[in-house]
Write a protein that holds these residues in place. Structure first.
Motif, PDB file in Angstrom:
ATOM      1  N   LEU A 102       0.841  -1.194   0.000  1.00  0.00           N
ATOM      2  CA  LEU A 102       0.000   0.000   0.000  1.00  0.00           C
ATOM      3  C   LEU A 102       0.875   1.243   0.000  1.00  0.00           C
ATOM      4  O   LEU A 102       2.025   1.204   0.452  1.00  0.00           O
ATOM      5  N   PRO A 103       0.369   2.381  -0.468  1.00  0.00           N
ATOM      6  CA  PRO A 103       1.162   3.622  -0.469  1.00  0.00           C
ATOM      7  C   PRO A 103       1.439   4.121   0.936  1.00  0.00           C
ATOM      8  O   PRO A 103       0.857   3.654   1.925  1.00  0.00           O
ATOM      9  N   GLY A 104       2.301   5.112   1.029  1.00  0.00           N
ATOM     10  CA  GLY A 104       2.719   5.614   2.329  1.00  0.00           C
ATOM     11  C   GLY A 104       1.613   6.282   3.115  1.00  0.00           C
ATOM     12  O   GLY A 104       1.616   6.265   4.348  1.00  0.00           O
ATOM     13  N   TRP A 105       0.644   6.912   2.394  1.00  0.00           N
ATOM     14  CA  TRP A 105      -0.428   7.601   3.121  1.00  0.00           C
ATOM     15  C   TRP A 105      -1.413   6.618   3.772  1.00  0.00           C
ATOM     16  O   TRP A 105      -2.272   7.027   4.548  1.00  0.00           O
TER      17      TRP A 105
END
Length: 383
Positions: free
Chosen positions: A119-122
């Protein structure tokens, strides 16, 4: 010597009832519908104070036994099975979410591992897949069982309390909202009965009861019958003057709004305090204060209603016993959650089997009292 007469079926004499047995239900001795809701809410409060699966299962068993012993054959009395299935579905859904989305509970007993989706960092703190531990599954099961027990208690209240009689006991300020709820609760079982009746009729005629075509042919008569009942109810409500209100001074309206709003806020804050582990000290006083303010607001708001009640339900000694048994269970579990929190909330790290607290279990068994003091429904009375 005259022979003795042959033994045969003699005259039917009614079997004498026990002196202290519960009487057969009649219109004049039926338990108040509000007493059943207070009993069920007491069990639900007890279920909210523990995650011990043994106690939660005992609470659900107590509610189920009382429903089996004292529910009638009315359509709304069959809702308990639906709530029970919904509770089992909630447990399964909670376990599924724990497997797919992970859990913050650390664990060392790894059962299996799923492919983890990056998943992305956010999206930090969210996980899709990964390893699944026994600790997180046990924690998810405890959490789901708690919610399932709450649903079972609410389902017991729906199966035991007559919604039409409960409407008569509502404050006048809540009469309009209560009518809408009662109409919805009454029409839903009738629609289910219409579907079953039409499916049986089609089966007797040799027509299929499954498939899109059959569903469309069954749905049209069901909707037509529901529309006719809605028009009949609207006409009867209009003939009885439903919706007419009396004029009250503006000061009374403003005071009513302030008391009702303040009371609802107090109830929300007090309920949160009772459910949270840190707020048990202030939760009960704030809840009682909120209830007092809300009741005062509802009493003032009832001046707008000009309706009358024919033969209002009485709150008799049996209603006090039914409602009091639920209150005793709630008070005992609230006290036990502070006195022995480890027994009512078993830990999962390290993974240990839940203990069985005999004192809390004995308090839960007090909830069986309505099965012995409430009047017996006619269709289930002893022969």
């Amino acid at each position: 010597m005259t022979p003795a007469p042959a033994a045969g079926p003699g005259p039917a004499y009614p079997r004498p009832q026990r002196r202290y047995a519960a009487p057969q239900a009649r219109r004049g001795n039926a338990v108040h519908a509000g007493a059943w809701w207070l009993w069920a809410l007491g069990l639900a409060t007890a279920a909210s104070r523990t995650t011990n699966p043994l106690l939660l299962a005992l609470i659900a068993a107590v509610a189920g036994y009382v429903v089996t012993a004292r529910r009638t054959a009315a359509p709304w009395a069959r809702s308990y099975g639906a709530f029970l299935k919904l509770g089992l579905f909630v447990i399964g859904l909670r376990l599924l979410f724990s497997v797919l989305l992970g859990s913050p509970i650390p664990g060392s007993h790894v059962l299996f591992a799923l492919p983890e989706v990056p998943l992305p960092g956010w999206a930090q703190g969210i996980r899709l897949g990964g390893r699944v531990t026994a600790e997180q599954l046990v924690f998810a099961f405890y959490d789901g069982a708690k919610l399932a027990a709450l649903l079972v208690c609410i389902g017991a209240a729906n199966a035991l309390a007559n919604p039409a009689r409960l409407l008569k006991s509502l404050p006048a300020a809540l009469y309009e909202a209560g009518v809408a709820v009662v109409v919805a609760m009454t029409f839903a079982p009738h629609m289910v009965a219409d579907v079953a009746r039409l499916r049986t009729a089609r089966r007797l005629r040799g027509r299929p009861t499954g498939g899109v075509k059959a569903i469309l042919q069954i749905g049209l008569p069901v909707l037509e019958g529901a529309l006719e009942r809605s028009v009949a109810v609207a006409a009867s409500m209009d003939a009885r003057g439903y919706g007419r209100t009396a004029q009250v001074p503006p000061a009374v309206r403003h005071t009513t709004n302030a008391l009702t709003l303040g009371g609802l806020l107090g109830i929300c804050a007090g309920t949160y305090g009772l459910l949270a582990a840190e707020g048990a000290g202030y939760g009960l006083p704030v809840l009682l204060l909120g209830l007092a303010l809300a009741l005062a607001g509802l009493r003032l708001g009832g001046r707008r209603s000009v309706r009358t009640r024919y033969r209002p339900d009485r709150w008799g000694p049996r209603a006090w016993l039914v409602a009091g048994s639920g209150a005793v269970v709630a008070a005992a579990l609230v006290y036990a959650s502070g006195a022995d929190p480890q027994a009512l909330r078993p830990g999962v790290v390290p993974l240990v089997p839940p203990a069985f607290p005999p004192g809390a279990a004995a308090a839960v068994l007090v909830g069986l009292l309505p099965a012995f003091v409430a009047p017996v429904p006619p269709e289930e009375s002893p022969q």
